[in-house]
Design an enzyme around this catalytic site. Structure first.
Site, short mmCIF file in Angstrom:
data_model
loop_
_atom_site.label_atom_id
_atom_site.label_comp_id
_atom_site.label_asym_id
_atom_site.label_seq_id
_atom_site.Cartn_x
_atom_site.Cartn_y
_atom_site.Cartn_z
N THR A 14 -11.80 11.23 17.73
CA THR A 14 -13.07 10.53 17.68
C THR A 14 -13.62 10.32 19.08
O THR A 14 -12.85 10.29 20.05
CB THR A 14 -12.93 9.16 16.98
OG1 THR A 14 -14.22 8.57 16.83
CG2 THR A 14 -12.05 8.22 17.77
N ASN A 16 -15.97 7.79 19.02
CA ASN A 16 -16.51 6.48 18.67
C ASN A 16 -15.59 5.39 19.20
O ASN A 16 -14.48 5.20 18.71
CB ASN A 16 -16.65 6.38 17.14
CG ASN A 16 -17.27 5.08 16.68
OD1 ASN A 16 -16.98 4.02 17.20
ND2 ASN A 16 -18.13 5.18 15.68
N ARG A 17 -16.04 4.67 20.21
CA ARG A 17 -15.19 3.67 20.87
C ARG A 17 -14.79 2.55 19.91
O ARG A 17 -13.64 2.10 19.92
CB ARG A 17 -15.94 3.08 22.07
CG ARG A 17 -15.10 2.12 22.89
CD ARG A 17 -14.02 2.84 23.66
NE ARG A 17 -13.08 1.91 24.26
CZ ARG A 17 -12.08 2.28 25.05
NH1 ARG A 17 -11.92 3.56 25.32
NH2 ARG A 17 -11.25 1.39 25.54
N ASP A 75 -12.62 10.03 8.39
CA ASP A 75 -14.01 10.19 7.99
C ASP A 75 -14.30 9.07 7.01
O ASP A 75 -13.57 8.88 6.03
CB ASP A 75 -14.29 11.56 7.36
CG ASP A 75 -15.78 11.89 7.45
OD1 ASP A 75 -16.32 11.88 8.56
OD2 ASP A 75 -16.40 12.14 6.40
N GLY A 161 -21.34 -0.10 13.49
CA GLY A 161 -21.99 0.59 12.38
C GLY A 161 -22.74 -0.35 11.45
O GLY A 161 -23.53 -1.20 11.88
N TYR A 162 -22.46 -0.23 10.16
CA TYR A 162 -23.15 -0.99 9.13
C TYR A 162 -22.48 -2.32 8.81
O TYR A 162 -22.84 -2.98 7.83
CB TYR A 162 -23.23 -0.16 7.84
CG TYR A 162 -24.01 1.13 7.95
CD1 TYR A 162 -25.32 1.23 7.47
CD2 TYR A 162 -23.43 2.27 8.51
CE1 TYR A 162 -26.04 2.42 7.56
CE2 TYR A 162 -24.14 3.46 8.60
CZ TYR A 162 -25.44 3.53 8.12
OH TYR A 162 -26.14 4.71 8.22
N LYS A 183 -10.92 -8.63 9.87
CA LYS A 183 -11.42 -7.43 9.21
C LYS A 183 -10.30 -6.43 8.96
O LYS A 183 -10.25 -5.78 7.91
CB LYS A 183 -12.52 -6.80 10.06
CG LYS A 183 -13.06 -5.49 9.47
CD LYS A 183 -14.03 -4.80 10.41
CE LYS A 183 -14.38 -3.41 9.89
NZ LYS A 183 -15.24 -2.66 10.82
N HIS A 188 -11.56 -1.03 4.44
CA HIS A 188 -11.25 0.27 3.86
C HIS A 188 -10.29 1.04 4.75
O HIS A 188 -9.39 1.72 4.28
CB HIS A 188 -12.54 1.06 3.66
CG HIS A 188 -13.41 1.15 4.87
ND1 HIS A 188 -13.84 0.04 5.57
CD2 HIS A 188 -13.93 2.22 5.54
CE1 HIS A 188 -14.58 0.41 6.60
NE2 HIS A 188 -14.64 1.72 6.61
N ARG A 189 -10.49 0.92 6.08
CA ARG A 189 -9.60 1.61 7.02
C ARG A 189 -8.21 1.00 6.98
O ARG A 189 -7.21 1.71 7.04
CB ARG A 189 -10.21 1.54 8.43
CG ARG A 189 -9.55 2.47 9.42
CD ARG A 189 -10.40 2.68 10.67
NE ARG A 189 -11.58 3.48 10.35
CZ ARG A 189 -12.83 3.05 10.46
NH1 ARG A 189 -13.08 1.82 10.88
NH2 ARG A 189 -13.84 3.84 10.16
#
EC number: 3.6.1.66
Length: 202
Positions: A14, A16-17, A75, A161-162, A183, A188-189
């Site tokens: 990735t 994405n930091r 993903d 993100g969202y 979190k 989900h992760r």
């Protein structure tokens, strides 16, 4: 039987930091030396798949082939019932603006499209995560996780993100209001990582 990960160095595929920091926190207990695509100046492969697992496999195998390291790719995306599962695998694409990724714009688009459908609230949604751990010899293992909730007005400045518009079931704070530790217990992760750890680390 899943293959165990024995090497101490792991590439996370990735740039994405926020995602990298989240994965590092989830794997910190194992003392892994975690590196990312940026450490090797690796380009992002074209994510041409139509499912989360296809795109995760593309990224994981590209990283393993380029570096010779076991590579973990994620993903993930937001799936909204009233939008027939959108944005789904195109979750990141919805944030592409003239100056790069703009999730404020993306969250506004989610609300605009939901209002356009006329669907009544609560707007049911889920975050999905697919992890693929790939080895240089071509072997891989796949782990999937989900967390269900609803879309709300943006709240909070944490996460990425969202996260500010997603309120998980049974919680009073959005992902954007929670600190990372909280979190990481319910996301989900985290759900997918629990399966990964049991399969390849335990």
């Amino acid at each position: 039987m899943t293959r165990r990960l024995e090497r101490a160095k792991l590439l996370v595929a990735t740039h994405n930091r926020g995602k990298l920091d989240e994965i590092r926190a989830l794997l910190d207990v194992f003392g892994m030396d975690i590196v990312s695509n940026a450490d090797f100046n690796l380009p992002e492969p074209v994510e041409s798949g139509t499912t989360f697992v296809e795109n995760a496999r593309i990224k994981a195998h590209a990283g393993a082939k380029a570096t010779g390291l076991p590579t973990l790719a994620d993903d993930s995306g937001l799936s909204i019932e009233a939008l027939d599962g959108a944005p789904g695998v195109y979750t990141a694409d919805w944030s592409e603006g003239p100056n790069g990724r703009d999730f404020v714009m993306a969250m506004a688009r989610v609300h605009d499209e939901l209002r356009a459908t006329g669907a009544a609230t609560p707007w049911r949604a889920k975050f999905c995560c697919t992890l693929v751990l790939a080895w240089p010899d071509g072997h891989d293992e796949v782990f999937e996780g989900e967390v269900h909730g609803q879309i709300v007005a943006p709240r909070g400045e944490h996460g990425h993100g969202y996260d500010p518009i997603f309120l998980p079931d049974g919680m009073t704070e959005t992902f954007g209001e929670m600190d990372q530790i909280e979190k990481n217990f319910i996301s989900h992760r985290a759900n997918a990582f629990e399966k990964l750890v049991k399969g390849c680390f335990a």
